[in-house]
Write a protein that holds these residues in place. Structure first.
Motif, mmCIF file in Angstrom:
data_model
loop_
_atom_site.group_PDB
_atom_site.id
_atom_site.type_symbol
_atom_site.label_atom_id
_atom_site.label_comp_id
_atom_site.label_asym_id
_atom_site.label_seq_id
_atom_site.Cartn_x
_atom_site.Cartn_y
_atom_site.Cartn_z
ATOM 1 N N LYS A 44 0.871 -1.264 0.007
ATOM 2 C CA LYS A 44 0.101 0.025 0.168
ATOM 3 C C LYS A 44 0.682 1.300 0.080
ATOM 4 N N LEU A 45 1.837 1.236 0.788
ATOM 5 C CA LEU A 45 2.647 2.408 0.447
ATOM 6 C C LEU A 45 3.414 2.563 -0.488
ATOM 7 N N ALA A 46 3.439 1.418 -1.439
ATOM 8 C CA ALA A 46 4.158 1.718 -2.984
ATOM 9 C C ALA A 46 3.217 2.335 -3.690
ATOM 10 N N ARG A 47 1.995 2.300 -3.397
ATOM 11 C CA ARG A 47 0.985 2.959 -4.306
ATOM 12 C C ARG A 47 1.183 4.471 -4.453
ATOM 13 N N ALA A 48 0.635 5.179 -5.286
ATOM 14 C CA ALA A 48 0.787 6.738 -5.451
ATOM 15 C C ALA A 48 -0.238 7.426 -4.629
ATOM 16 N N LEU A 64 -3.537 6.792 -1.669
ATOM 17 C CA LEU A 64 -4.441 5.644 -0.668
ATOM 18 C C LEU A 64 -5.634 6.211 -0.482
ATOM 19 N N ASP A 65 -6.653 5.338 -0.427
ATOM 20 C CA ASP A 65 -8.119 5.882 -0.020
ATOM 21 C C ASP A 65 -8.178 5.653 1.332
ATOM 22 N N ASP A 66 -9.437 6.056 1.737
ATOM 23 C CA ASP A 66 -9.802 5.729 3.205
ATOM 24 C C ASP A 66 -9.878 4.267 3.539
ATOM 25 N N THR A 67 -10.327 3.510 2.691
ATOM 26 C CA THR A 67 -10.218 2.032 3.033
ATOM 27 C C THR A 67 -8.967 1.335 3.319
ATOM 28 N N ASP A 68 -7.837 1.982 2.480
ATOM 29 C CA ASP A 68 -6.458 1.316 2.603
ATOM 30 C C ASP A 68 -6.029 2.013 3.956
ATOM 31 N N ARG A 69 -6.295 3.114 4.253
ATOM 32 C CA ARG A 69 -5.945 3.578 5.481
ATOM 33 C C ARG A 69 -6.554 2.930 6.794
ATOM 34 N N GLN A 70 -7.787 2.550 6.628
ATOM 35 C CA GLN A 70 -8.465 1.959 7.652
ATOM 36 C C GLN A 70 -7.818 0.549 7.891
ATOM 37 N N GLU A 71 -7.665 -0.146 6.722
ATOM 38 C CA GLU A 71 -6.887 -1.522 6.715
ATOM 39 C C GLU A 71 -5.647 -1.523 7.360
ATOM 40 N N LEU A 72 -4.821 -0.512 7.016
ATOM 41 C CA LEU A 72 -3.544 -0.355 7.695
ATOM 42 C C LEU A 72 -3.909 -0.173 9.098
ATOM 43 N N ILE A 108 11.618 5.836 20.512
ATOM 44 C CA ILE A 108 10.753 5.386 19.188
ATOM 45 C C ILE A 108 11.943 4.389 18.417
ATOM 46 N N TYR A 109 11.513 3.515 18.140
ATOM 47 C CA TYR A 109 12.323 2.631 17.306
ATOM 48 C C TYR A 109 11.468 2.562 15.847
ATOM 49 N N GLY A 110 12.315 2.562 14.907
ATOM 50 C CA GLY A 110 11.663 2.503 13.447
ATOM 51 C C GLY A 110 12.696 1.756 12.289
ATOM 52 N N ALA A 111 11.833 1.152 11.232
ATOM 53 C CA ALA A 111 12.495 0.727 10.331
ATOM 54 C C ALA A 111 11.872 1.197 8.899
ATOM 55 N N ALA A 112 12.428 0.936 8.010
ATOM 56 C CA ALA A 112 12.057 1.536 6.677
ATOM 57 C C ALA A 112 11.101 0.301 5.937
ATOM 58 N N VAL A 113 10.184 0.776 5.452
ATOM 59 C CA VAL A 113 9.069 -0.166 4.686
ATOM 60 C C VAL A 113 9.515 -0.125 3.286
ATOM 61 N N ARG A 114 9.589 -1.393 2.465
ATOM 62 C CA ARG A 114 10.329 -1.211 0.903
ATOM 63 C C ARG A 114 9.446 -1.615 0.227
ATOM 64 N N ASN A 115 9.614 -1.380 -1.049
ATOM 65 C CA ASN A 115 8.417 -1.582 -2.087
ATOM 66 C C ASN A 115 8.878 -3.037 -2.343
ATOM 67 N N PRO A 116 7.714 -3.829 -2.546
ATOM 68 C CA PRO A 116 7.815 -5.373 -2.789
ATOM 69 C C PRO A 116 8.497 -5.855 -4.121
ATOM 70 N N GLU A 117 8.668 -4.690 -4.931
ATOM 71 C CA GLU A 117 9.105 -4.888 -6.455
ATOM 72 C C GLU A 117 10.604 -4.715 -6.447
ATOM 73 N N ASP A 118 10.919 -3.753 -6.022
ATOM 74 C CA ASP A 118 12.308 -3.288 -6.129
ATOM 75 C C ASP A 118 13.190 -3.017 -5.014
ATOM 76 N N SER A 119 12.377 -3.167 -3.678
ATOM 77 C CA SER A 119 13.134 -2.824 -2.304
ATOM 78 C C SER A 119 13.219 -1.612 -2.258
ATOM 79 N N ALA A 120 12.893 -0.435 -2.915
ATOM 80 C CA ALA A 120 13.137 0.851 -2.617
ATOM 81 C C ALA A 120 12.258 1.350 -1.317
ATOM 82 N N VAL A 121 12.886 2.356 -0.675
ATOM 83 C CA VAL A 121 12.067 2.487 0.300
ATOM 84 C C VAL A 121 10.864 3.324 0.121
#
Length: 574
Positions: free
Chosen positions: A194-198, A200-208, A284-297
């Motif tokens: 979902k973060l790889a998408r250009a 996000l709609d409200d349904t996406d945000r509610q799911e996340l 606060i601990y954090g990690a990068a979320v990556r694109n499932p296609e090319d592993s770009a952040v």
């Protein structure tokens, strides 16, 4: 030494026991778990065995070498650590020795005054040998009690060090999991897709948000889980309120999260107040979320550690317990960083974000510690002395390890109360009087009965002295002046007792009850007394060594009639 499946004798109902195992005697103890935040574990026991022949090899005084001698003496006088019976033993031994010294002194006086003594020299030597034997016995008592005191205080210092080690190990082990959690959840496929998408709609945000809420429900050590995009804008949160979708997280750790090279990387905020935790201090601990296609952040996940209750629970778990399982009254523990900033406190003595204030010596020692190194000592906090144990964090497994880019030195400090700070009692160290006896010289001699008031040594002609007695029942006379000590009963009659300390320009710190009364003959049946702090030897001094004092001194008001000049032997000791 102990094979797997070997049966062991458990010691649960007492502090320790001596047991035998495989032909050897051990000092052993067994403990059940106290649980951690309600989790009681699988029901295992901790069992420790130390071979008896090695249990007491370590010198207890080693732990005390860095402790100021005056502070240590104050601690050892504390009624909170040592019972009255034990603390009274040195005082009782001192009283016995004082009685013995007085008996010897009186014996020497009587021998000198007796014309019927067959061998006065022999009797005097015998009397002083008795006194010396008593002094040696007293010294044995004092050293034994001191060694016992050292052992007790050393054990408390060792306990404080071990508890600090336990506290920091719990912290490192706990935060190791936090570093793992953020990286693990950053791999969640829904987050990546979902973060790889250009857009996000409200349904996406509610799911996340639903996924974050589900995770947060299972992992209660977090106050909030936050998902954000490449601009640091919040996409979804597990707990709305302190962070809302659409808001921007303008904190420096976000930049470091988005700059991670691979999925093994993570970033941690500094320990600071943040709006993501209600303006309280936390990590606060954090990690990068990556694109499932090319592993770009494509964004990141931040997990807000619920530091207030979690760190407090860790510290409270490391505190010593009494027989009821309660934390020892007055004890507390801290987590502190290199900048002396308080991370957490087990009680209310310090607040997160405050600067640690301690005595300079203790502060220097603990701040010089390197990873995994511990220290213990005695320090003052407020109006009390504490045993302070400290241990610097060293991480756990790869967390803060050699290959880990994350560095954050944290100290665990455990304070165990010893005693209140009390004013040091004034003591006067009286140097030994060295007066060579002229007993074996072919010259006329006089016996001088010596005594001291404060640090000043004085003497009386022994034939003028009746004896020395305790000032028991001395009765003060109001308004009688500084030189009059009161009346004491002697042989059924009241006799006056004088305090000549001021006349002798001597300073005493003792109460009248701690002093001696030297009874002098004024006539056939008349006596009076003077107060002395302690009694010395009764040497025979040649008449030519007595030098008369001029009567003009002090306007004729001279306490002494003469002074004893030192002999050649005396000069060697001066």
């Amino acid at each position: 030494h102990v094979p797997i499946d070997a049966p062991l004798h458990l010691v649960l109902d007492e502090g320790y026991s001596i047991i035998r195992f495989a032909g050897r005697e051990y000092l052993a103890t067994t403990r059940a778990t106290q649980g951690y935040q309600g989790y009681m574990g699988p029901g295992w026991y901790g069992h420790v065995m130390i071979p008896v022949q090695h249990a007491f090899n370590k010198d207890a005084s080693e732990m005390l070498r860095g402790v100021d001698a005056e502070v240590l003496a104050s601690v050892m006088r504390s009624p909170s650590l040592f019972g009255e019976t034990l603390r009274n033993i040195p005082a009782q031994a001192e009283g016995i020795q004082a009685d013995l010294n007085r008996s010897v002194w009186n014996g020497n006086v009587r021998q000198g005054n007796s014309r019927q003594a067959m061998n006065p020299t022999f009797f005097k030597i015998l009397l002083w040998e008795i006194s010396n034997t008593g002094a040696k016995t007293k010294d044995v008592f004092e050293r034994s009690i001191a060694n016992l005191h050292e052992t007790v205080v050393s054990a408390i210092l060792q306990d404080s060090r071990l508890m600090a080690s336990l506290a920091i190990d719990i912290m490192d082990r706990n935060l190791y999991e936090r570093a793992n959690d953020c990286r693990w959840w950053a791999l969640t496929s829904a987050f990546r897709e979902k973060l790889a998408r250009a857009e996000l709609d409200d349904t996406d945000r509610q799911e996340l948000a639903g996924i974050l809420d589900y995770i947060n429900g299972l992992y209660t050590v977090y106050s909030n889980l936050i998902l954000f995009d490449l601009q640091g804008r919040v996409v979804a949160v597990s707990r709305p309120g302190e962070a809302e979708a659409g808001a921007t997280v303008a904190e420096e750790w976000v930049r470091r999260v988005l700059a991670q090279d691979d999925s093994q990387g993570y970033a941690v905020s500094s320990y600071a107040a943040t709006p993501l935790y209600g303006q309280r201090h936390t990590y606060i601990y954090g990690a990068a979320v990556r694109n499932p296609e090319d592993s770009a952040v494509v964004g990141g996940v931040g997990i807000v550690f619920d530091s207030a209750p979690q760190f407090t629970a860790m510290l409270q778990d490391a505190l010593p317990r009494d027989e009821k399982g309660e934390a020892v009254a007055g004890s507390f523990a801290l987590f502190v960083d290199r900048q002396r900033q308080i991370i957490a406190c087990s009680g209310e003595q310090f607040a997160p974000g405050e600067k640690l204030k301690l005595e300079e010596g203790a502060l220097t020692n603990i701040m010089a510690l390197t990873a995994g190194v511990s220290w213990s000592g005695v320090t003052r906090h407020g109006n009390s002395y504490y045993a302070l144990g400290a241990r610097m964090s060293k991480g756990y497994r790869e967390y803060k390890g050699a290959e880990d880019a994350y560095r954050n030195d944290v100290l665990a400090l455990v304070f165990l109360p010893l005693c209140e700070v009390v004013a040091k009692p004034q003591t006067i160290t009286v140097p030994r009087l060295v007066v060579h006896s002229d007993r074996n010289h072919d010259t006329a001699t006089v016996e001088i009965a010596t005594f001291h008031i404060g640090e000043t040594w004085l003497g009386l002609r022994a034939d003028q002295v009746a004896e020395a007695v305790d000032p028991v029942g001395i009765t003060n006379v109001p308004g009688a002046g500084n030189y009059f000590g009161g009346y004491v009963m002697y042989k059924g009659r009241p006799i006056p007792v004088y305090d000549v300390a001021e006349l002798a320009n001597a300073r005493t710190t003792l109460d009248i009850s701690q002093r001696q009364v030297i009874v002098l003959r004024k006539g056939e049946n008349a006596h009076f007394g003077i107060l002395a702090d302690g009694l010395g030897e009764i040497p025979e001094v040649a008449h030519e060594r007595l030098q008369a004092l001029p009567a003009m001194l002090a306007g004729g008001n001279v306490l002494g009639e003469s002074i004893v000049t030192p002999s050649d032997t005396d000069k060697e000791h001066l």
